[in-house]
Write a protein that holds these residues in place. Structure first.
Motif, short mmCIF file in Angstrom:
data_model
loop_
_atom_site.label_atom_id
_atom_site.label_comp_id
_atom_site.label_asym_id
_atom_site.label_seq_id
_atom_site.Cartn_x
_atom_site.Cartn_y
_atom_site.Cartn_z
N ILE A 22 0.77 -1.17 0.11
CA ILE A 22 -0.06 -0.07 0.02
C ILE A 22 0.87 1.42 -0.10
CG2 ILE A 22 -1.54 1.48 1.18
CD1 ILE A 22 -2.54 -1.31 2.54
N GLY A 55 -1.48 3.16 -4.61
CA GLY A 55 -2.64 2.35 -4.35
C GLY A 55 -2.40 1.23 -3.60
N LYS A 60 -11.65 5.02 -5.22
CA LYS A 60 -10.94 6.19 -5.64
C LYS A 60 -9.29 6.02 -5.62
CE LYS A 60 -10.46 8.43 -1.25
NZ LYS A 60 -10.92 9.46 -0.11
N PHE A 61 -8.69 5.00 -5.57
CA PHE A 61 -7.43 4.76 -5.74
C PHE A 61 -7.23 3.41 -6.67
CE2 PHE A 61 -8.57 2.88 -1.79
CZ PHE A 61 -8.16 1.49 -1.68
N PRO A 62 -6.23 3.22 -7.59
CA PRO A 62 -6.21 1.97 -8.08
C PRO A 62 -5.72 0.68 -7.28
CG PRO A 62 -4.48 3.64 -8.43
CD PRO A 62 -5.19 4.24 -7.77
N TYR A 63 -5.87 -0.49 -7.72
CA TYR A 63 -5.60 -1.50 -7.24
C TYR A 63 -5.23 -2.57 -8.19
CZ TYR A 63 -10.26 -3.40 -8.04
OH TYR A 63 -11.30 -3.83 -8.83
N ARG A 120 3.54 -0.20 -10.58
CA ARG A 120 2.46 0.64 -10.98
C ARG A 120 2.07 0.23 -12.42
NH1 ARG A 120 2.63 5.90 -8.94
NH2 ARG A 120 4.66 6.44 -7.66
N LEU A 162 -1.13 -1.98 -12.16
CA LEU A 162 -2.54 -1.18 -12.03
C LEU A 162 -2.98 -1.20 -13.25
CD1 LEU A 162 -0.92 1.52 -9.57
CD2 LEU A 162 -2.23 -0.68 -8.78
N MET A 216 -5.87 8.72 -10.36
CA MET A 216 -5.67 8.96 -8.91
C MET A 216 -5.51 10.10 -8.82
SD MET A 216 -3.22 7.01 -6.22
CE MET A 216 -3.36 6.79 -4.67
N LEU A 232 -3.40 9.16 -1.48
CA LEU A 232 -4.00 8.44 -0.21
C LEU A 232 -3.47 9.34 0.97
CD1 LEU A 232 -3.81 4.71 -0.93
CD2 LEU A 232 -5.80 6.17 -0.97
N ASP A 240 -7.17 7.94 4.91
CA ASP A 240 -7.71 6.87 3.77
C ASP A 240 -6.78 5.52 4.27
OD1 ASP A 240 -9.08 8.59 2.40
OD2 ASP A 240 -7.35 9.22 1.14
#
Length: 624
Positions: free
Chosen positions: A50, A55, A125-128, A179, A182, A188, A192, A196
């Motif tokens: 994380i 993300g 609201k964030f990439p995973y 990255r 993702l 993004m 975060l 968050d």
């Protein structure tokens, strides 16, 4: 250097897992968190990374060689596995993908972690992302064996991308490859925040939860949840809770270091890892036992947003104060019976319950015979005993030798917590200076205490107002002042009544009835209150969240904390009938360290302690 949880890798980890563990720890930024084999609602991905600007990425690690691989397709791989011959397994990228999607589904239920409108409405609201790491295959190997074609080049890492000894290794390249795992077209908008990340940890790891009110909200025909008053363990505390180790352990920590939080989290982990275990949690005072019980239940009971597979684990754990445990579980009515019971156990007689794990908070308050009794009832195969203590908070004269009392040697099996997270820097400094000035063993090695040094607290440097010290001409003036300050703090600082505490040494002594003065001032001001220490029933049944100011003896406040604490009638310390001055210094130290932000000391008489405090007396009726 990234923050890795746990801090060290398990002994039976593969060579490839060890390599990746070290690389992620040493070459990712310090604001990244790397979890190794976290238990996330019954699933254990190899690594979860994380990062505020990244993300979330799930990594599956394999030590495959070229000879391991037989047949590959996007879903299933045939591999050679020693004596088992050829077997079929889920492809590592697909396995990582399933973990990532389960995590995302869990987090999407938090209204603050999703987009509530626009093209990406109801998406995080964030990439995973996800990927697989092949620790014994080079990029050339991955291409020639077909792994790159089947999995996709962006979903895999080879040896040279994770091994710092390789010439082409680069920390920048490693971050770039993470990255690439993702989704490409995922914006993004901003990194975060700490909040968050706290929300992510709250949802994924129940053991780190301290508090958080879950409120259902409906957004675009979807039922989500909003978390209020969110509070979680910090990363250091979480790491310690997850790496205490097996068998018997000792944690020594200063006031406010999160000892009880770590104990409660340890209970959660043991209950999940050993569903058949009989787990016992003990402490000395009644009020603390109830606080621990609520804390354990919050961590063990499924949340309102539980997913399939979550269980109610609370029924597997018993939480008592010591004397309650004697009555309820052992049918021992008097403490004087303990030596006789110990003799019976030594002879192999008696029919008492056995425990696979026992966890003891405020261990410094336990008599040697009490610890001996607990250890006799501990499963000899597990020897899972966790003792938590702070010698500076010792208020009972106990001879202490844990090895002699329990038969267990804690040398090399202890951890020390020196950072006080609870109190502001001014309160840490003020309370510790007092303790060092008045406790015979303040900061020095204790006589008869295993030659253990009392730990000096380190502050997180959290800012706050200086403690307020006021002298008055009568107890009534003290309590009127306290009532006025409660009203002021409620108005100007928005501190709820439930987060304010009034402490006293004794409810009455001679003509002075401290408790009557406190109650009279609060009633006159119209402030509702709960007298925690009124009787045994009130100690067992009080609700910390009830919108009332709490009133308690100092003894009954151990283990609790409040935003604002008022210690009144301090001229009753040292108590004239108490010969042990160390106990009195420890009591007042305990009282002062209950305050997270605002601390008040008031008195209207003379004592050894008030003469010390006279130099700090404030003349203003309020402070900023």
């Amino acid at each position: 250097m990234a923050h890795v949880i746990p801090e060290t890798i398990r002994k039976d980890a593969t060579a490839g897992e060890r390599l990746l563990f070290r690389t992620l720890k040493e070459f990712l930024p310090e604001d990244y968190i790397v979890y190794h084999e976290p238990d996330i609602h019954g699933r254990r991905p190899d690594f979860v990374v994380i990062g505020p600007d990244l993300g979330l990425v799930v990594l599956e690690v394999k030590d495959y060689t070229r000879n391991t691989l037989v047949e590959l397709n996007p879903d299933r791989w045939r591999i050679r596995k020693g004596a088992e011959g050829e077997i079929s397994v889920t492809s590592p990228p697909k396995q990582a993908r399933e973990y990532a999607f389960r995590i995302a589904d869990k987090l999407k239920k938090d209204s603050e972690l999703v987009h509530t409108g626009g093209k990406y409405a109801m998406q995080l609201k964030f990439p995973y992302g996800f990927g697989a790491v092949f620790t014994r295959l080079s990029r050339g190997d991955l291409k020639e064996t077909g792994v790159e074609e089947v999995a996709g080049p962006e979903r895999i890492l080879g040896r040279e991308e994770i091994d710092p000894e390789k010439d082409c290794f680069s920390a920048i390249l490693l971050r770039r490859k993470l990255r690439e795992m993702l989704p490409a077209p995922f914006p993004m908008e901003k990194p975060l925040t700490e909040l968050d990340i706290a929300r992510i940890r709250f949802h994924l790891f129940p053991e780190v939860r301290i508090s958080g009110k879950v409120t259902p909200v409906r957004i675009r025909d979807s039922l989500l949840f909003y978390l209020e008053n969110l509070e979680t363990m910090d990363l250091h505390q979480e790491g310690l809770a997850k790496q205490i180790g097996d068998r018997h352990r000792l944690i020594r920590g200063v006031a406010g270091s999160g000892k009880t939080l770590i104990l409660a989290s340890r209970v959660h982990l043991l209950a999940k890892e050993h569903p058949d275990w009989n787990i016992l949690v003990l402490c000395y005072n009644i009020s603390l036992s109830r606080a621990i019980r609520r804390m354990v239940e919050r961590k063990l009971r499924p949340s309102a947003s539980k997913t399939e597979g979550e269980e109610d684990l609370a029924s597997r754990v018993r939480v008592y104060n010591f004397h309650e445990w004697l009555r309820e579980e052992l049918n021992i009515r008097r403490e004087e019976q303990i030596p006789e019971v110990l003799e019976q156990l030594n002879r192999g007689e008696g029919n008492l319950p056995r425990y696979d794990a026992a966890l003891i908070d405020e261990g410094q308050d336990f008599q040697p015979e009490w610890l001996a009794l607990v250890s006799k009832l501990l499963n000899p195969e597990t020897q899972s005993l966790l003792l938590v203590e702070d010698r500076a908070q010792t208020i009972y004269s106990r001879r202490r030798s844990y090895k002699q009392d329990t038969g267990l040697d804690f040398r090399g099996r202890s951890r020390i917590l020196t950072v006080n997270y609870r109190n502001t820097a001014p309160i840490v400094r003020f309370s510790w200076d007092f303790y060092q000035a008045h406790a015979e063993e303040g900061g020095k090695k204790g006589k008869g205490n295993d030659d253990v040094e009392i730990i000096s607290p380190q502050s997180t440097l959290r800012k706050g107002p200086e403690p307020v010290v006021r002298r008055f001409s009568s107890i009534g003036e003290e309590t009127d002042f306290v009532a006025g300050e409660i009203r002021r703090l409620r108005g100007t600082d928005r501190i709820p009544l439930s987060r304010m505490l009034i402490l006293y040494r004794v409810k009455k002594f001679g003509p002075c009835r401290t408790i009557d003065a406190i109650r009279a001032s609060l009633k006159q001001t119209g402030i509702p209150f709960t007298w925690i220490a009124e009787n045994e029933r009130s100690k067992r049944s009080f609700d910390l969240k009830e919108p009332t100011v709490k009133i308690s003896t100092i003894d009954s406040s151990k283990g609790l904390d409040f935003d604002a604490v008022f210690v009144v009638n301090v001229d009753r310390l040292p108590f004239p009938l108490e010969e042990n001055r160390n106990r009195e210094a420890s009591l007042l130290y305990i009282a002062m360290t209950r305050a997270k932000k605002h601390l008040y000391i008031t008195y209207s008489g003379e004592s050894e302690f008030t003469r010390y405090f006279d130099r700090f007396v404030s003349t203003e009726t309020s402070h900023k």
